[in-house]
Design a protein around this motif. Structure first.
Motif, mmCIF file in Angstrom:
data_model
loop_
_atom_site.group_PDB
_atom_site.id
_atom_site.type_symbol
_atom_site.label_atom_id
_atom_site.label_comp_id
_atom_site.label_asym_id
_atom_site.label_seq_id
_atom_site.Cartn_x
_atom_site.Cartn_y
_atom_site.Cartn_z
ATOM 1 N N MET A 41 0.832 -1.205 0.000
ATOM 2 C CA MET A 41 0.000 0.000 0.000
ATOM 3 C C MET A 41 0.862 1.249 0.000
ATOM 4 S SD MET A 41 -2.921 -1.047 2.789
ATOM 5 C CE MET A 41 -3.703 -2.670 2.767
ATOM 6 N N ILE A 42 1.874 1.256 0.863
ATOM 7 C CA ILE A 42 2.776 2.407 0.948
ATOM 8 C C ILE A 42 3.538 2.591 -0.358
ATOM 9 C CG2 ILE A 42 4.873 3.272 2.081
ATOM 10 C CD1 ILE A 42 3.790 1.973 4.684
ATOM 11 N N ARG A 43 3.991 1.487 -0.954
ATOM 12 C CA ARG A 43 4.752 1.560 -2.209
ATOM 13 C C ARG A 43 3.932 2.207 -3.330
ATOM 14 N NH1 ARG A 43 5.998 -0.969 -7.061
ATOM 15 N NH2 ARG A 43 4.086 -2.226 -6.939
ATOM 16 N N LEU A 44 2.647 1.937 -3.355
ATOM 17 C CA LEU A 44 1.795 2.390 -4.451
ATOM 18 C C LEU A 44 1.396 3.861 -4.359
ATOM 19 C CD1 LEU A 44 -0.570 -0.713 -4.738
ATOM 20 C CD2 LEU A 44 1.252 -0.050 -6.330
ATOM 21 N N VAL A 45 1.537 4.436 -3.165
ATOM 22 C CA VAL A 45 1.074 5.814 -2.935
ATOM 23 C C VAL A 45 2.248 6.797 -2.988
ATOM 24 C CG1 VAL A 45 -0.037 7.350 -1.266
ATOM 25 C CG2 VAL A 45 -0.901 5.023 -1.589
ATOM 26 N N LYS A 46 2.010 7.912 -3.636
ATOM 27 C CA LYS A 46 3.022 8.964 -3.725
ATOM 28 C C LYS A 46 3.325 9.533 -2.340
ATOM 29 C CE LYS A 46 0.960 10.532 -8.096
ATOM 30 N NZ LYS A 46 0.216 11.665 -8.724
ATOM 31 N N PRO A 47 4.565 9.969 -2.097
ATOM 32 C CA PRO A 47 4.852 10.690 -0.859
ATOM 33 C C PRO A 47 3.907 11.875 -0.717
ATOM 34 C CG PRO A 47 6.885 10.124 -1.986
ATOM 35 C CD PRO A 47 5.773 9.782 -2.939
ATOM 36 N N GLY A 48 3.319 12.008 0.458
ATOM 37 C CA GLY A 48 2.334 13.058 0.675
ATOM 38 C C GLY A 48 0.910 12.580 0.485
#
Length: 231
Positions: free
Chosen positions: A162-169
């Motif tokens: 999940m974290i990998r797929l989402v842009k920082p911010g």
């Protein structure tokens, strides 16, 4: 007489609900068995969701409504995991979100969503701790409404993906039945892992909320919502 028929309907709904829950996440259920059951349930899933008072999708949309101003929403890219027949997407579109993709392992469930053009892209995959076919940092938001159950559902370690797929911010928004999480040995490490990832600087929790809801036969259910800001 009318009251008696209503009570009978409620009891039938409760029995049907228990049968479906056993099929998709009962003791010893495999992912293959669970997905087969979801395939059979697809055609009536949305009617049953209303009857059984599945409303995690409403909470997901309320959280996103608070995160983004109205003039931002048509630019936000969202990945809805465990998208099912598209309940989350239907609710999000009411608030002006337009760019929504689905990650859903059941083709039968995804086909129901396709009937209403709810998603721009469909990924027929099961999310795990390993990288999916989707590129990193693709989405502004990842949502999951009801992705956790006793067996054969999304594993704890999928939070890494999940974290990998989402842009920082960006944000990860999850809403679940807390009773099911507590009843499953598979999720003993779920919140500890979420906290560990926060300590490691992967994301920051901006919301953790629990509340009591009502199910069929007026039974109480404890639900939980998390929102994390990806760093």
């Amino acid at each position: 007489m009318v009251y008696g028929k209503f009570v009978c309907w409620i009891k039938m709904a409760e029995k049907d609900f228990q049968l479906w829950m056993e099929a998709i996440s009962g003791p010893g259920a495999s992912i293959q068995e669970s997905q087969k059951a979801y395939g059979k349930w697809a055609r009536t899933y949305e009617q049953d969701a209303e009857k059984y008072r599945f409303n995690n999708h409403i909470k997901v949309a309320e959280i996103l409504q608070d995160l983004f101003q109205e003039n931002q929403r048509d630019k936000i890219r969202i990945l809805d995991i465990g998208a099912g027949t598209g309940l989350v997407a239907k609710e999000l579109k009411k608030y002006g979100f337009r760019h929504i993709d689905a990650l859903e392992p059941s083709e039968a469930m995804a086909d129901e969503a396709r009937k209403f053009n709810l998603y721009e892209n469909y990924f027929l995959e099961f999310i795990t701790g390993s990288p999916s076919s989707i590129s990193a940092n693709t989405y502004d938001v990842l949502t999951g409404g009801g992705i956790y159950a006793k067996e054969a559902h999304v594993p704890c370690e999928a939070v890494h993906e999940m974290i990998r797929l989402v842009k920082p911010g960006g944000f990860v928004v999850l809403v679940a039945n807390l009773d099911l999480i507590r009843a499953s040995k598979n999720y003993t490490d779920l919140e500890p892992l979420m906290e560990k990832l926060e300590m490691e600087g992967k994301w920051k929790r901006v919301l953790r909320e629990t509340w009591i809801a009502r199910s069929v036969e007026n039974k109480t259910i404890e639900r939980i919502a998390w929102c994390f800001n990806v760093l």
